[in-house]
Scaffold this active site. Structure first.
Site, PDB file in Angstrom:
ATOM      1  N   GLU A   1     -99.376 -33.027  36.921  1.00 17.23           N
ATOM      2  CA  GLU A   1     -98.434 -34.148  37.172  1.00 17.23           C
ATOM      3  C   GLU A   1     -98.735 -35.460  36.456  1.00 17.23           C
ATOM      4  O   GLU A   1     -98.892 -36.489  37.094  1.00 17.23           O
ATOM      5  CB  GLU A   1     -98.369 -34.434  38.677  1.00 17.23           C
ATOM      6  CG  GLU A   1     -97.929 -33.266  39.525  1.00 17.23           C
ATOM      7  CD  GLU A   1     -97.859 -33.612  41.024  1.00 17.23           C
ATOM      8  OE1 GLU A   1     -98.258 -34.730  41.413  1.00 17.23           O
ATOM      9  OE2 GLU A   1     -97.406 -32.761  41.805  1.00 17.23           O
TER      10      GLU A   1
ATOM     11  N   GLU B   1     -96.177 -22.999  42.691  1.00 20.91           N
ATOM     12  CA  GLU B   1     -96.200 -23.597  44.038  1.00 20.91           C
ATOM     13  C   GLU B   1     -94.866 -23.379  44.740  1.00 20.91           C
ATOM     14  O   GLU B   1     -94.244 -24.316  45.237  1.00 20.91           O
ATOM     15  CB  GLU B   1     -96.525 -25.096  43.963  1.00 20.91           C
ATOM     16  CG  GLU B   1     -97.828 -25.394  43.231  1.00 20.91           C
ATOM     17  CD  GLU B   1     -98.245 -26.864  43.300  1.00 20.91           C
ATOM     18  OE1 GLU B   1     -97.681 -27.628  44.106  1.00 20.91           O
ATOM     19  OE2 GLU B   1     -99.138 -27.239  42.525  1.00 20.91           O
TER      20      GLU B   1
HETATM   21  C1  XIL Z   1    -100.711 -30.648  48.679  1.00 18.21           C
HETATM   22  C2  XIL Z   1    -101.352 -29.858  49.809  1.00 18.21           C
HETATM   23  O1  XIL Z   1    -100.519 -28.763  50.121  1.00 18.21           O
HETATM   24  C3  XIL Z   1    -101.538 -30.731  51.014  1.00 18.21           C
HETATM   25  O2  XIL Z   1    -102.262 -30.068  52.035  1.00 18.21           O
HETATM   26  C4  XIL Z   1    -102.290 -32.018  50.621  1.00 18.21           C
HETATM   27  O3  XIL Z   1    -102.341 -32.892  51.709  1.00 18.21           O
HETATM   28  C5  XIL Z   1    -101.599 -32.694  49.454  1.00 18.21           C
HETATM   29  O4  XIL Z   1    -101.466 -31.797  48.382  1.00 18.21           O
HETATM   30  N1  XIL Z   1     -98.235 -30.605  44.239  1.00 18.21           N
HETATM   31  C6  XIL Z   1     -99.497 -30.101  44.030  1.00 18.21           C
HETATM   32  C7  XIL Z   1    -100.324 -29.691  45.184  1.00 18.21           C
HETATM   33  O5  XIL Z   1     -99.886 -29.881  42.873  1.00 18.21           O
HETATM   34  O6  XIL Z   1    -101.696 -29.865  44.961  1.00 18.21           O
HETATM   35  C8  XIL Z   1     -99.904 -30.402  46.448  1.00 18.21           C
HETATM   36  O7  XIL Z   1    -100.635 -29.839  47.518  1.00 18.21           O
HETATM   37  C9  XIL Z   1     -98.423 -30.290  46.661  1.00 18.21           C
HETATM   38  C10 XIL Z   1     -97.672 -30.911  45.515  1.00 18.21           C
END
Ligand code: XIL
Length: 356
Positions: free
Chosen positions: A169, A280
């Site tokens: 990101e 994701e």
């Molecule tokens: C999120 C986790 O799922 C949560 O538990 C944490 O509090 C924050 O991060 N994009 C990403 C992930 O690349 O690492 C994120 O994961 C969600 C959004």
């Protein structure tokens, strides 16, 4: 035509129609054996993964997952346990326990492991930066910290974690003043986007066999996709063999993206010489929209299967509806997965298996 011959014609037409219908239905929906797992159903297409918690926060626990539930998948990712803030909250003080649990489980069960993540503006560790000194000093401190961190983590999991989201990101959501996320502590310490290339160089050096990814959300959006491609080009990441692919996060909705948008995004990254993974996946969804969710997953997996020559893996950002980051993120309880809060298969699961 006599009455008899028209009866015969009617009979044979009906018979032909019935037989054809039977053949068509057998060909389009073969019986899937009861109990087929997601990993089995997609065996010939791509690995199916899940992000898991492993006790990195007081409310998390790896014990929440039964073997049967994890047996649905053949790839794992740490939801948080491999982020710098968890792994190395203080310089040199590593907290390997949660990440090690996930790695040990995956190795024992012959599962693939995706590492997430080495460079991100969130869940990073304060010790990696300094706010005093010149820009050169700040850059040096951040890069030294990152080099040590990447070397330690990638060396420990060498040969086990076979692909890494090296950078997560860093590109801006809208074109604004800069194509990049300028409020990232990495961007500010470095004084530009050059840290992305350095991170990929560090990762290549730490484990030359690992596949290295740039991971982000909204890369199906043509504007953001182009900004990512421009960055990769400008930093020479493909040209110099530093990157292997991109991870499309896929925090998606009941009606986006559509098939064409998905297909175009995959095509553009493939044409740029990159592998593509869905990293994701979850669908923002209320409890009462579960039928729509099942339809949605069937469509999505049909499209992903169609694109399977160009997709190296599909990972859900969680396992079952008892635990999803979407609930905190959107401020209402979400039911985004293929398993309910008790870990039982939902209708969406059956539909995804059908789509295989
Ligand atoms: C999120 C986790 O799922 C949560 O538990 C944490 O509090 C924050 O991060 N994009 C990403 C992930 O690349 O690492 C994120 O994961 C969600 C959004």
């Amino acid at each position: 035509m006599t009455l008899k011959s028209s009866r015969f014609t009617l009979f044979s037409l009906t018979a032909i129609f019935t037989i054809t219908a039977l053949i068509v239905s057998c060909a389009s929906a073969p019986e899937v054996p009861e109990g087929t797992t997601l990993a089995e159903a997609y065996e010939n297409h791509f690995p199916i993964g899940a992000a898991v918690a492993a006790g990195e926060y007081s409310f998390d626990s790896f014990a929440r997952y039964s073997d049967a539930l994890l047996g649905e998948f053949n790839s794992l990712t740490a939801e948080n346990a491999m982020k710098p803030a968890i792994l190395q909250p203080k310089k040199g003080e590593f907290n390997w326990i949660p990440a090690d649990k996930i790695v040990a489980y995956a190795v024992d069960h012959n599962m693939r492991l995706r590492g997430h993540t080495l460079v991100w503006h969130n869940q990073t560790a304060d010790w990696m930066f300094t706010d005093s000194g010149t820009q050169d000093e700040q850059r040096a401190k951040a890069m030294d910290s990152l080099r040590d961190h990447i070397a330690a983590v990638m060396t420990r999991y060498k040969g086990k974690v076979t692909s890494w989201d090296v950078v997560n990101e860093v590109v801006a959501d809208s074109p604004g003043d800069s194509p990049y996320r300028t409020d990232s502590p990495w961007y500010q310490a470095y004084g530009g986007i050059g840290y992305v290339r350095e991170a990929f160089e560090m990762a290549r050096a730490a484990d030359p066999d690992a596949l290295l990814f740039y991971n982000d959300y909204s890369m199906i959006d043509p504007g953001k996709r182009q900004r990512v491609l421009d960055m990769i080009d400008e930093l020479g990441l493909v040209r110099d063999g530093l990157i292997d692919g991109v991870g499309l996060q896929a925090h998606w909705g009941l009606s986006y993206p559509d098939r064409t948008t998905l297909r175009d995004a995959v095509r553009d990254f493939r044409e740029a010489g990159l592998r593509v993974e869905i990293t994701e996946l979850d669908i923002i969804c209320d409890e009462w929209d579960q039928e729509l969710l099942a339809d949605r997953y069937e469509n999505l997996f049909t499209w992903l299967r169609e694109l399977s020559d160009d997709i190296d893996g599909v990972t859900f950002w969680g396992v079952a509806d008892d635990h999803t980051w979407l609930t905190d993120f959107h401020g209402f309880t979400n039911y985004p997965f293929l398993f309910d809060t008790e870990g039982n298969r939902k209708d969406a699961h059956r539909r995804v298996i059908q789509a295989a």
